[in-house]
Design a protein around this motif. Structure first.
Motif, PDB file in Angstrom:
ATOM      1  N   UNK A   7      38.550 -37.452  -7.949  1.00  0.00           N
ATOM      2  CA  UNK A   7      38.627 -38.172  -7.030  1.00  0.00           C
ATOM      3  C   UNK A   7      38.924 -39.666  -7.766  1.00  0.00           C
ATOM      4  N   UNK A   8      39.824 -40.424  -7.527  1.00  0.00           N
ATOM      5  CA  UNK A   8      39.962 -41.761  -8.119  1.00  0.00           C
ATOM      6  C   UNK A   8      40.085 -42.730  -6.932  1.00  0.00           C
ATOM      7  N   UNK A   9      38.724 -43.422  -6.581  1.00  0.00           N
ATOM      8  CA  UNK A   9      38.644 -44.308  -5.489  1.00  0.00           C
ATOM      9  C   UNK A   9      39.740 -45.423  -5.626  1.00  0.00           C
ATOM     10  N   UNK A  10      40.475 -45.932  -6.560  1.00  0.00           N
ATOM     11  CA  UNK A  10      41.213 -46.989  -6.983  1.00  0.00           C
ATOM     12  C   UNK A  10      42.603 -46.698  -6.550  1.00  0.00           C
ATOM     13  N   UNK A  11      42.882 -45.359  -5.992  1.00  0.00           N
ATOM     14  CA  UNK A  11      43.992 -45.040  -5.440  1.00  0.00           C
ATOM     15  C   UNK A  11      44.163 -45.124  -3.920  1.00  0.00           C
ATOM     16  N   UNK A  12      44.841 -46.365  -3.519  1.00  0.00           N
ATOM     17  CA  UNK A  12      44.429 -46.841  -2.195  1.00  0.00           C
ATOM     18  C   UNK A  12      45.768 -46.954  -1.288  1.00  0.00           C
ATOM     19  N   UNK A  13      45.773 -46.449  -0.155  1.00  0.00           N
ATOM     20  CA  UNK A  13      46.833 -46.616   0.825  1.00  0.00           C
ATOM     21  C   UNK A  13      46.835 -47.718   1.727  1.00  0.00           C
ATOM     22  N   UNK A  14      47.970 -48.684   1.925  1.00  0.00           N
ATOM     23  CA  UNK A  14      47.743 -49.579   2.959  1.00  0.00           C
ATOM     24  C   UNK A  14      48.053 -49.123   4.247  1.00  0.00           C
ATOM     25  N   UNK A  15      47.204 -49.535   5.277  1.00  0.00           N
ATOM     26  CA  UNK A  15      47.228 -48.789   6.621  1.00  0.00           C
ATOM     27  C   UNK A  15      47.056 -50.041   7.587  1.00  0.00           C
ATOM     28  N   UNK A  16      47.600 -49.806   8.694  1.00  0.00           N
ATOM     29  CA  UNK A  16      47.405 -51.031   9.891  1.00  0.00           C
ATOM     30  C   UNK A  16      46.090 -50.731  10.303  1.00  0.00           C
ATOM     31  N   UNK A  17      45.391 -51.699  10.697  1.00  0.00           N
ATOM     32  CA  UNK A  17      44.022 -52.054  11.047  1.00  0.00           C
ATOM     33  C   UNK A  17      44.060 -52.634  12.247  1.00  0.00           C
ATOM     34  N   UNK A  18      44.035 -52.066  13.408  1.00  0.00           N
ATOM     35  CA  UNK A  18      44.342 -52.442  14.977  1.00  0.00           C
ATOM     36  C   UNK A  18      42.885 -52.399  15.636  1.00  0.00           C
ATOM     37  N   UNK A  19      42.141 -53.497  15.557  1.00  0.00           N
ATOM     38  CA  UNK A  19      40.911 -53.339  16.497  1.00  0.00           C
ATOM     39  C   UNK A  19      41.400 -52.791  18.097  1.00  0.00           C
ATOM     40  N   UNK A  20      40.528 -52.309  18.695  1.00  0.00           N
ATOM     41  CA  UNK A  20      40.589 -52.034  20.206  1.00  0.00           C
ATOM     42  C   UNK A  20      40.381 -53.226  20.856  1.00  0.00           C
ATOM     43  N   UNK A  21      40.881 -53.239  22.167  1.00  0.00           N
ATOM     44  CA  UNK A  21      40.843 -54.301  22.938  1.00  0.00           C
ATOM     45  C   UNK A  21      41.693 -55.283  22.826  1.00  0.00           C
ATOM     46  N   UNK A  22      42.663 -55.623  24.002  1.00  0.00           N
ATOM     47  CA  UNK A  22      43.757 -56.588  24.075  1.00  0.00           C
ATOM     48  C   UNK A  22      43.078 -57.878  23.852  1.00  0.00           C
ATOM     49  N   UNK A  23      41.895 -58.353  24.323  1.00  0.00           N
ATOM     50  CA  UNK A  23      41.421 -59.492  24.443  1.00  0.00           C
ATOM     51  C   UNK A  23      41.126 -59.816  22.991  1.00  0.00           C
ATOM     52  N   UNK A  24      40.516 -58.898  22.165  1.00  0.00           N
ATOM     53  CA  UNK A  24      40.121 -58.910  20.602  1.00  0.00           C
ATOM     54  C   UNK A  24      41.464 -59.538  19.941  1.00  0.00           C
ATOM     55  N   UNK A  25      42.471 -58.720  20.172  1.00  0.00           N
ATOM     56  CA  UNK A  25      43.657 -58.860  19.367  1.00  0.00           C
ATOM     57  C   UNK A  25      44.349 -60.484  19.697  1.00  0.00           C
ATOM     58  N   UNK A  26      44.322 -60.936  20.823  1.00  0.00           N
ATOM     59  CA  UNK A  26      44.796 -62.251  21.337  1.00  0.00           C
ATOM     60  C   UNK A  26      43.836 -63.078  20.533  1.00  0.00           C
ATOM     61  N   UNK A  27      42.374 -62.919  20.353  1.00  0.00           N
ATOM     62  CA  UNK A  27      41.489 -63.972  19.798  1.00  0.00           C
ATOM     63  C   UNK A  27      42.101 -64.034  18.483  1.00  0.00           C
TER      64      UNK A  27
END
Length: 483
Positions: free
Chosen positions: A12-32
Motif C-alpha cells: 500500500x502507498x498512502x501517497x496515492x490519493x484521490x480527490x473527492x467531494x467533501x460535503x458536510x451534512x446540513x444546509x445551514x452548515x453549508x451556507x455558513x
C-alpha cells in the motif's frame, strides 16, 4: 513440484490519493461555510487560494477544474444571486474538497489478464494488466490497476506507477434494456401496477433521464402519494443508478485509473474483482469482471465489462443463484451457455449455467470441503483457465485457525461438472513472511494466467500486500492427473 515465489511485493502507498467531494451534512452548515468566504476581503481570498494551490496543485491533475466542479455542487446554498469572482469560487470549491488515500490500508486480492495491446513486444513476451483491491479510509475498497511485461523466461517487470490518480467520468446517456430492467424489478418484488405503467411509457431502450422524467410526470401536484409508490420510485432509481457506464481519458496511464464505488449498491466498497478475457461465439473478445458490491448492509455480486480498460459498463447480476461472494466466469460458453463458478452457502463450490449473462438461476454442487486444510470452506480463486487437458481452476480452502490456502482442481472441458483432478495438499500456503497483516494467515488470488508453460499466480498476503509466484504448469498438470 515447487511453487517459486518472486521478490515482487506490491505494498500500500498512502501517497496515492484521490480527490473527492467533501460535503458536510446540513444546509445551514453549508451556507455558513460559503458565507465566511463571501465575507473575506478580495486580497485575503487571493492569498488563501494561492496557499491552497501551492500545497495541493502538484498532487492532482487540473485541480482548479475540480474546485470549479465542487463549487457548482454547493452554489445553490449561497444566500444571494451575486456571482462570486472565479478566485472566490475556487476557494469555496476547495473547502468542499478532500483527499482520499485509496490504498493506505491494503493492496491485495489481485487478478491478471493479457493486456489488450500486445504490440511492440520482444518475441515470447506478454503484456498484462493486474487489477487489485485497494482499501483506504473507512475500509472502502476500490479497483486499482497495474501493468507490466512477462518475458520469454517468465521474468516479470511492472510499468512505473504514475503518481496521479483520477476517477473516470460517468457516461450520462447510459441506456437500459426494458426487458432486462423489468425482469430485475420482478426479482426485487417491485413489479406492480405503478412500475408497470412507468415501464410501459418507456422505449425498449431508455436512459436514466427518461426514467426520471417519466417518474416525475407520474406524481401529480397536490395528489397524495402512497408508501408503495414511493418505495417503487426509489427502487426504480436505485436499480438504474446501480447499472451505469464510466469512461477514463485515453491520456491516463493504466495505473492512474481508479474505479471508486459509484452506484448505490456498492457505496461502501467494490471488492475482489475477478477479470477474465471472454471470447464469444463469433470470435469477439470482451473483458468481464465479477465482483462483490457492498452498500454497508448487504453484499451483491455484480458484473463489469470493458473492451479497452477505458470504458466500463457496470451491471447488477440477477436470479436466485446470483448471491454471495466469489463468482467467477468461464472464458467462453460451454455447450452454448455461459458458465460460472460460485459460492452459494459459505462452504461449498458450485457451478452455474445460463443463456443470459445477466441472469443466473441454476446452481449445481461441484466441490465440497474434503481435506483438513479446507474443512471450513472451499471456493474458487479466479476464473477457470482453459488448457488442452481441461479447465484449470485455482481454489481456496479455509482450515484450522481460519488459515487460507490456495489449491487447484482440473475440470473436464466439455462437462466441467466432472472433476478430473484435485490437489490433496495446498499449492500455496502462507509462510512466515506472509502471515502477518490485516487478516493473518491468508494467501488468496482472484485470477492467474499461463505463459511459456508457467502458471503466473499473483496473490494477496494476509489482506495487506500482493506478491507473485510461478509454477511449472506441466508438473502441476501431472500432479493433478495423478490425484
Amino acid at each position: 513440484m515447487e511453487i517459486a515465489r518472486t521478490d515482487i511485493r506490491l505494498v500500500p502507498d498512502p501517497s496515492r490519493v484521490l480527490i473527492r467531494p467533501f460535503i458536510p451534512r446540513g444546509e445551514t452548515r453549508l451556507m455558513k461555510i460559503i458565507s465566511r468566504v463571501m465575507a473575506l476581503p478580495k486580497e485575503t481570498v487571493k492569498r488563501q487560494l494561492e496557499s491552497v494551490l501551492s500545497e495541493f496543485a502538484n498532487r492532482h491533475i487540473d485541480i482548479e477544474s475540480i474546485f470549479e466542479h465542487h463549487y457548482s455542487m454547493v452554489k445553490d446554498y449561497m444566500i444571494s444571486d451575486l456571482e462570486p469572482s472565479r478566485e472566490r469560487q475556487l476557494l469555496i470549491g476547495s473547502l468542499f474538497t478532500s483527499e482520499y488515500s485509496l490504498e493506505c490500508a491494503a493492496l491485495f486480492n489481485p487478478s491478471i489478464v493479457a493486456h489488450p495491446d500486445q504490440t511492440k513486444l520482444p518475441n515470447g513476451s506478454l503484456r498484462f494488466i493486474m487489477s487489485l483491491r485497494a482499501t483506504g479510509e473507512g475500509h472502502i475498497s476500490s479497483i486499482s490497476f497495474r501493468s507490466g511485461i512477462i518475458d520469454k523466461n517468465c521474468n516479470i517487470s511492472f510499468t512505473k506507477t504514475e503518481p496521479f490518480v483520477a476517477q473516470p467520468q460517468p457516461i450520462s446517456n447510459s441506456s437500459y434494456d426494458k426487458d432486462t430492467f423489468s425482469q430485475k424489478l420482478m426479482e426485487m418484488g417491485l413489479y406492480n401496477d405503478f412500475s408497470s405503467k412507468i415501464i410501459d411509457k418507456l422505449n425498449n431502450t431508455f436512459t436514466l433521464q427518461e426514467l426520471t422524467t417519466t417518474l416525475e410526470n407520474s406524481f401529480e401536484p397536490g395528489q397524495p402519494s402512497s408508501q408503495t409508490k414511493d418505495d417503487t420510485r426509489d427502487g426504480l432509481i436505485w436499480l438504474a443508478r446501480s447499472n451505469y457506464e464510466i469512461r477514463f481519458s485515453s491520456e491516463q496511464e493504466i495505473s492512474q485509473r481508479i474505479i471508486f464505488p459509484t452506484g448505490p449498491s456498492e457505496q461502501n466498497g467494490i471488492e475482489d474483482a475477478r477479470f477474465v478475457l471472454f471470447t464469444d461465439d463469433d470470435g469477439s473478445n470482451v473483458y468481464y469482471a465479477t465482483y462483490t458490491a457492498y452498500d454497508g448492509n448487504k453484499i451483491l455480486p455484480q458484473l463489469m465489462a470493458t473492451e479497452d480498460f477505458l470504458k466500463f459498463k457496470i451491471f447488477t447480476l440477477n436470479g436466485k443463484a446470483a448471491q454471495n461472494k466469489g463468482m467467477a466466469l468461464f472464458p467462453r460458453k460451454i455447450n452454448g451457455k455461459y458458465a460460472m463458478l460460485s459460492r452459494q452457502d459459505n462452504e461449498n463450490l458450485y457451478i452455474m449455467y445460463s443463456n443470459n449473462i445477466h441472469f443466473w438461476h441454476e446452481m449445481i454442487p461441484l466441490l465440497k470441503p474434503t481435506f483438513p486444510w479446507e474443512f471450513v470452506q472451499v471456493g474458487n480463486c479466479g476464473p477457470p483457465i482453459e488448457t488442452s487437458e481441461g479447465w484449470l481452476v485455482l481454489t481456496h480452502g479455509v482450515g484450522p485457525m481460519r488459515k487460507y490456502c490456495i489449491g487447484a482442481i482440473l475440470l473436464d472441458l466439455d462437462n466441467p461438472r466432472q472433476v478430473l483432478g484435485r490437489l490433496s495438499e495446498p499449492l500455496l500456503e502462507p509462510n512466515e513472511n506472509e502471515r502477518e497483516g490485516y487478516v493473518p494467515n491468508v494467501v488468496y488470488t482472484c485470477g492467474a494466467l499461463i505463459h511459456q508453460n508457467k502458471l503466473i499466480v499473483p496473490y494477496a498476503m494476509s489482506d495487506y500486500a500482493t506478491g507473485v509466484a510461478t509454477v511449472d504448469f506441466t508438473s502441476l498438470l501431472e500432479r493433478l492427473k495423478l490425484s
